[in-house]
Motif scaffolding. Structure first.
Motif, short mmCIF file in Angstrom:
data_model
loop_
_atom_site.label_atom_id
_atom_site.label_comp_id
_atom_site.label_asym_id
_atom_site.label_seq_id
_atom_site.Cartn_x
_atom_site.Cartn_y
_atom_site.Cartn_z
N PHE A 127 -11.20 84.81 -23.64
CA PHE A 127 -12.78 84.88 -22.69
C PHE A 127 -12.69 83.22 -22.03
O PHE A 127 -11.89 82.85 -22.56
N LYS A 128 -13.52 83.69 -20.98
CA LYS A 128 -13.31 81.86 -20.60
C LYS A 128 -15.26 82.38 -19.56
O LYS A 128 -15.79 83.63 -18.74
N LEU A 129 -15.48 81.26 -19.60
CA LEU A 129 -17.07 81.20 -18.93
C LEU A 129 -16.45 80.20 -17.73
O LEU A 129 -15.64 79.14 -17.44
N LEU A 130 -16.77 81.02 -15.86
CA LEU A 130 -16.59 80.68 -14.78
C LEU A 130 -17.15 80.00 -14.16
O LEU A 130 -16.43 78.69 -13.95
N SER A 131 -18.80 80.33 -13.76
CA SER A 131 -19.60 79.19 -12.99
C SER A 131 -20.71 79.61 -13.26
O SER A 131 -21.66 80.71 -14.51
N VAL A 132 -21.87 78.52 -13.20
CA VAL A 132 -23.55 79.26 -13.12
C VAL A 132 -24.41 78.97 -11.74
O VAL A 132 -23.73 78.57 -10.73
N ALA A 133 -25.15 79.77 -11.66
CA ALA A 133 -26.11 80.38 -10.40
C ALA A 133 -27.37 80.70 -10.84
O ALA A 133 -27.68 80.80 -11.93
N GLY A 134 -28.20 80.53 -10.08
CA GLY A 134 -29.94 80.52 -9.75
C GLY A 134 -29.48 82.26 -9.92
O GLY A 134 -29.60 82.98 -8.70
N ALA A 135 -31.27 82.88 -10.50
CA ALA A 135 -31.02 84.21 -10.19
C ALA A 135 -32.50 84.55 -10.76
O ALA A 135 -32.86 84.17 -11.39
N TYR A 136 -33.21 85.02 -8.84
CA TYR A 136 -34.50 85.98 -9.89
C TYR A 136 -34.84 86.32 -10.76
O TYR A 136 -33.74 87.76 -10.55
N TRP A 137 -35.74 85.63 -11.61
CA TRP A 137 -36.36 86.80 -13.02
C TRP A 137 -35.95 88.70 -11.73
O TRP A 137 -37.05 88.53 -11.41
N ARG A 138 -35.82 89.31 -12.36
CA ARG A 138 -35.43 90.82 -11.93
C ARG A 138 -35.26 90.92 -10.74
O ARG A 138 -35.48 91.69 -9.10
N GLY A 139 -34.57 89.87 -9.72
CA GLY A 139 -34.16 89.93 -8.01
C GLY A 139 -35.15 90.22 -7.66
O GLY A 139 -35.21 89.86 -6.59
N SER A 140 -36.19 89.42 -7.93
CA SER A 140 -37.60 89.34 -7.55
C SER A 140 -38.04 87.47 -6.96
O SER A 140 -38.04 87.17 -8.15
N GLU A 141 -37.82 87.21 -6.20
CA GLU A 141 -38.16 85.86 -5.08
C GLU A 141 -38.91 85.23 -5.69
O GLU A 141 -39.85 84.32 -5.50
#
Length: 589
Positions: A147-161
């Motif tokens: 396995f390999k961890l690749l990246s980090v990104a921001g993500a809104y909870w449940r896809g809602s801004e």
């Protein structure tokens, strides 16, 4: 074969695809467990397996950098070595909420509260870590070896801004280290081919702060886009299509009729005109229905194949935007085929042949999926039976290999999806054929049958490129910017060694232009080695160098992207060669 723990708790041997999904799902749990060990105050959101990997969303004060990911990855290795067994359990809603209260997991409580009453709540436990989850998983953490961890990104909870921004860690996992290494090598190759980087270097398009999600096409990019459109029109004329154009802005009433106002409004841009509400179209279909309805049709007129290169706009979240692959404005190469029930199979075969010809011209391989009736479908059993049997029958008669995705069709009809494979093995979903019985009813479409009565036509929705902008992004990465000659914005660059050979170089340029070859002259006062290197970096199919020897012999020195330095070549011979290459849309071997 891997042993997988299913939702019902049974342990079974599974095939490669199921096993890989379960492996990656387990990897996401191992990731969450590692984060909780290192950051006990982190709040857990969701962590599914996805295509080519997995992710997990965390609400945590610390910022996850790539250095942090290395520490998390090391903790994951410890959990793998501990060989923890994944144990499934079932809880009541009250027990589950109490457990999440004790663990201070507000996001899990929200998920539990949103589940329907009576829904079984299953948990998977590994050591001291327990997670709300339906599965499936591999039976022990030791199975997750590569396995390999690749990246980090921001993500809104449940896809809602409107919700809190979380930190999403992406990773991947495979059953063998060799498979992981192969995938990581592919990712490195993909970085070199990133269409955003190459698009800037080759001056194809620009992404500007003044228009996030609205790409600017530069002169070279417009040439490329127009060549694709010319090819699209040429083929659609060959396959018996007419071309239409529908307005970009249409009133609210139309979108209520189509169902978009109630189901898709949050993704639509709206505007008031003369105190009436309008929307910028997110898709071309409703306009296509109105075109059909604008005149009376006989059964003898069908099938009608109406193609449209329609500009559409969709409100995508800013965090989802990605170069040309995910934009807010794009050109969709739609077509709507209005037909009789007995014409379905032949029309499906015709569209499939067209898609095969298009993808073949770019050197793409592809696989096919047939998606059948979903749970929330509209229409009668008879309509769905006819639609599904027609699609499947067409594919079988063409001897096409296909996979059935049960229950994954659109709510208004089954569909065939075409997943093309690029030169480094990635797959992209582009072409789609969808059967639709619902929009003809919503728009009250009809034709006059042989019995003199009114009947509803059946509609095929289909795209080939999908989005022309996205398809250009795929082509940039597929060819690494080295477009086949017929598609290349600049096909030939002519380089005089010094100023005294400019006139001879210009005469070659003029002759090439007379033969409709896209050519540029580089008559700058620069060393020839520099000009050659720069032209090569532009990934041009051909470079012509002229100096005293070439001028005296009335020929030219040719360099091709495929063969390198080819020496002296007569101009007429080269024109015949490149003209044939363009006309036949040849690919580099």
């Amino acid at each position: 074969m891997l042993k997988v723990v299913l939702k019902d708790g049974n342990v079974i041997d599974c095939n490669e695809e199921e096993g890989r999904k379960a492996l990656r799902h387990t990897a996401s749990h191992i990731l969450a467990q590692a984060v909780k060990r290192l950051y006990p105050n982190a709040k857990l959101a969701i962590g599914p397996a996805i295509e080519n990997g997995f992710y997990y969303d965390f609400d945590v004060e610390e910022t996850f950098t790539m250095e942090v990911l290395e520490n998390i990855e090391e903790e994951m290795r410890k959990i793998v070595k501990e060989n923890l067994r994944l144990e499934r359990s079932v809880m009541s809603r009250e027990e589950a909420l109490k457990l999440m209260d004790e663990k201070e997991e507000p996001y899990k409580k929200e998920l539990i509260n949103d589940l329907p009453e009576g829904e079984e709540l299953t948990f998977f436990k590994q050591g001291d870590f327990i997670e709300l989850c339906a599965g499936p998983h591999v039976s022990y953490t030791s199975k997750v070896k590569a396995f390999k961890l690749l990246s980090v990104a921001g993500a809104y909870w449940r896809g809602s801004e409107k919700n809190k921004m979380l930190q999403r860690i992406y990773g991947t996992a495979f059953g063998k280290k060799s498979e992981l290494e192969e995938y990581l090598n592919m990712l490195e190759e993909a970085k070199k081919r990133d269409h955003r980087k190459l698009g800037k270097e080759l001056k194809l398009f620009s992404l500007m702060d003044e228009g996030p999600g609205f790409p600017f096409f530069l002169p070279n990019g417009v040439v490329l886009k127009n060549k694709l459109i010319e090819y699209w029109r040429e083929l659609h004329n060959k396959y018996g299509y007419v071309e239409i154009e529908t307005p970009m802005i249409l009133n609210k009433e139309l979108w209520e009729t189509s169902g978009h106002w109630s189901h898709y409004k949050e993704n639509m841009y709206t505007v008031n005109i003369d105190e009436e509400e309008f929307a910028i179209k997110p898709m071309n279909c409703p306009g296509g229905m109105l075109v059909f309805k604008s005149e009376t049709h006989s059964y003898r007129d069908l099938p009608i194949r109406a193609g449209e290169l329609g500009r559409v706009h969709r409100h995508e979240l800013s965090g989802a935007l990605h170069g040309l692959m995910r934009v807010r404005a794009f050109t969709q190469d739609d077509a709507h085929i209005f037909m009789l029930p007995e014409q379905i199979k032949d029309e499906i075969k015709g569209v499939t042949k067209l898609i095969d010809e298009v993808y073949g011209s770019f050197g793409f391989k592809y696989n096919v999926e047939l998606s059948t009736r979903p749970e929330n479908s509209m229409g009668s059993d008879e309509e769905w039976q006819l639609a599904e049997s027609s699609l499947q029958g067409a594919l079988e008669e063409m001897n096409m290999d296909f996979k059935v995705n049960a229950g994954d069709g659109a709510f208004y009809g089954p569909k065939i999806d075409f997943h093309l494979q690029d030169s480094i093995g990635r797959t992209w979903q582009c072409g789609t054929i969808q059967l639709d019985f619902q929009l003809p009813q919503r728009f009250d479409l009809h034709y006059v049958g042989s019995d003199g009565e009114k009947h509803r036509p059946i509609v095929i929705h289909r795209v080939i490129f999908g989005s022309i902008e996205r398809f250009i992004g795929i082509l940039i990465e597929h060819f690494e910017g080295k477009f086949p000659t017929w598609l290349s914005p600049v096909q030939v660059k002519v380089l005089p060694i010094s100023e005294q050979y400019n006139d001879y170089a210009k005469s070659i340029v003029n002759k090439l232009e007379e033969n409709n070859i896209r050519v540029k002259l580089d008559d700058r006062v620069e060393k020839i080695g520099y000009k050659i290197r720069e032209a090569r970096n532009e990934r041009l199919p051909y470079i012509i160098v002229v100096g005293e020897k070439e001028q005296n012999a009335k020929n030219m020195s040719l360099r091709s992207r495929k063969n390198g330095d080819e020496g002296s070549v007569p101009l007429d011979e080269f024109i015949s060669r490149i003209t044939m290459e363009i006309e036949n849309k040849m690919l580099d071997d």
